[in-house]
Scaffold this motif. Structure first.
Motif, mmCIF file in Angstrom:
data_model
loop_
_atom_site.group_PDB
_atom_site.id
_atom_site.type_symbol
_atom_site.label_atom_id
_atom_site.label_comp_id
_atom_site.label_asym_id
_atom_site.label_seq_id
_atom_site.Cartn_x
_atom_site.Cartn_y
_atom_site.Cartn_z
ATOM 1 N N TRP A 284 0.835 -1.198 0.000
ATOM 2 C CA TRP A 284 0.000 0.000 0.000
ATOM 3 C C TRP A 284 0.873 1.253 0.000
ATOM 4 N N LEU A 289 -4.010 4.454 -0.974
ATOM 5 C CA LEU A 289 -5.002 4.478 0.089
ATOM 6 C C LEU A 289 -5.957 5.651 -0.101
ATOM 7 N N CYS A 292 -8.448 4.934 -2.905
ATOM 8 C CA CYS A 292 -9.512 4.014 -2.497
ATOM 9 C C CYS A 292 -10.557 4.718 -1.635
ATOM 10 N N LYS A 324 -4.910 -2.639 -4.122
ATOM 11 C CA LYS A 324 -4.204 -1.716 -3.236
ATOM 12 C C LYS A 324 -4.144 -0.298 -3.780
#
Length: 331
Positions: A284, A289, A292, A324
């Motif tokens: 990640w 992150l 997402c 990811k």
């Protein structure tokens, strides 16, 4: 009477290995028992990977606040030699004459070969060793579920227990929480298979957990299949978005904690949950992150507006999380 009280209040407990959730539970139970026997004791938490012998000496010594203490020192497999020697000396003194010390020490070892000599030395010095089961075998998990109900003076049908293990058996914490929730929500005794099936199917939190876990493990096909089945059975897609968002928030907290941006107290999340999230951080990036989280916000909006396509948005979110946060070719 004084000797009996000293004997109750002075213990050196060594909690070793096993399932991580059960290890943490054993530490917590030992600490709660000590606090019950000595409610005025000062509670101190140490990490052996960061603490020195002087930190330990200070923790077990009387202070202005209390004449006794309950010291939990975690990850003793990471202890330096000087700290180990100090713990062994203290344990030896405690075993020889409990009246010379006041309090309880709970030393926690994660298991494995690292630091095994520390376990041997403390055990020989008189520490009370508590070996924690690992719950790797199916029958051990089944027995754990049955014991969860027995602790609440309840029973569960073997088939129902097996179903709980089949759905949540890889996550001991979630499994324990589900057993507790079933006992709280229903008076049935024993809890039967039909009730468990209905509860697992109709419980958005459990369904969301299964979908989110598959996505974070990189299995987008399984996650999407579970998501579609859950929606077909009546689960609101917004509940699945919430479960995915919760997992991502925990990942973000684990990342911030590892980088030093926040403290464990500021994370306001169970340490056991954070440790599990930290293990999932491999691959990640901050950008992935963030991407997402933004996609989930879009999916949330699609679910709340009449003109949106919630299922498509949810699938796109799952695919992105499974990779990811790395962009894939648009379909």
């Amino acid at each position: 009477m004084a000797g009996k009280r000293a004997q109750q209040r002075t213990r050196f407990v060594l909690v070793v290995g096993g399932d991580e959730f059960l290890n943490e539970q054993e530490v917590r139970d030992c600490r709660d028992e000590a606090a019950k026997n000595d409610p005025e004791a000062e509670i101190v938490e140490l990490d052996a990977g960061e603490a020195s012998r002087y930190d330990f000496d200070e923790a077990v010594s009387p202070s202005l606040l209390s004449s006794s203490s309950i010291v939990t020192i975690r990850h003793i497999q990471n202890s330096e030699d000087a700290l180990t020697d100090t713990m062994v000396d203290y344990c030896t003194s405690m075993a020889k004459d409990p009246s010379t010390v006041a309090g309880t020490v709970i030393a926690q070892h994660d298991g494995g070969q690292k630091g095994k000599r520390i376990i041997d030395r403390l055990t020989k010095a008189g520490a009370e060793k508590k070996a924690v089961p690992d719950l790797k075998r199916a029958d051990a998990k089944l027995n754990f579920v049955i014991q969860c109900f027995e602790r609440r003076k309840r029973r569960v049908d073997p088939a129902a227990a097996q179903q709980l293990v089949a759905v949540l058996g890889e996550k001991t914490g979630e499994l324990a929480a589900m057993c507790e929730q079933l006992c709280f929500d229903f008076d049935d005794d024993p809890i039967g298979l039909e009730l468990v099936d209905q509860y697992l199917t109709g419980n958005a939190e459990v369904t969301g957990f299964v979908v989110a876990d598959a996505a974070l493990n990189g299995n987008d096909a399984k996650a999407i299949i579970n998501m579609r089945a859950a929606v077909a059975q009546g689960t609101d897609p917004i509940a699945l978005v919430g479960a995915l968002a919760m997992k991502l928030r925990t990942l973000a907290k684990a990342s911030a904690l590892r980088s030093g941006s926040i403290s464990q107290a500021e994370a306001k999340t169970n340490p056991w949950v954070l440790r599990n999230a930290t293990r999932q951080l491999g691959g990640w990036t901050s950008a992935g992150l963030s991407r997402c989280i933004q996609t989930l916000a879009w999916a949330d909006e699609q679910n709340k507006t009449n003109g949106g396509d919630p299922m498509y948005a949810l699938e796109r979110s799952i695919e992105l999380i499974s990779h990811k946060g790395h962009m894939t070719n648009e379909r």
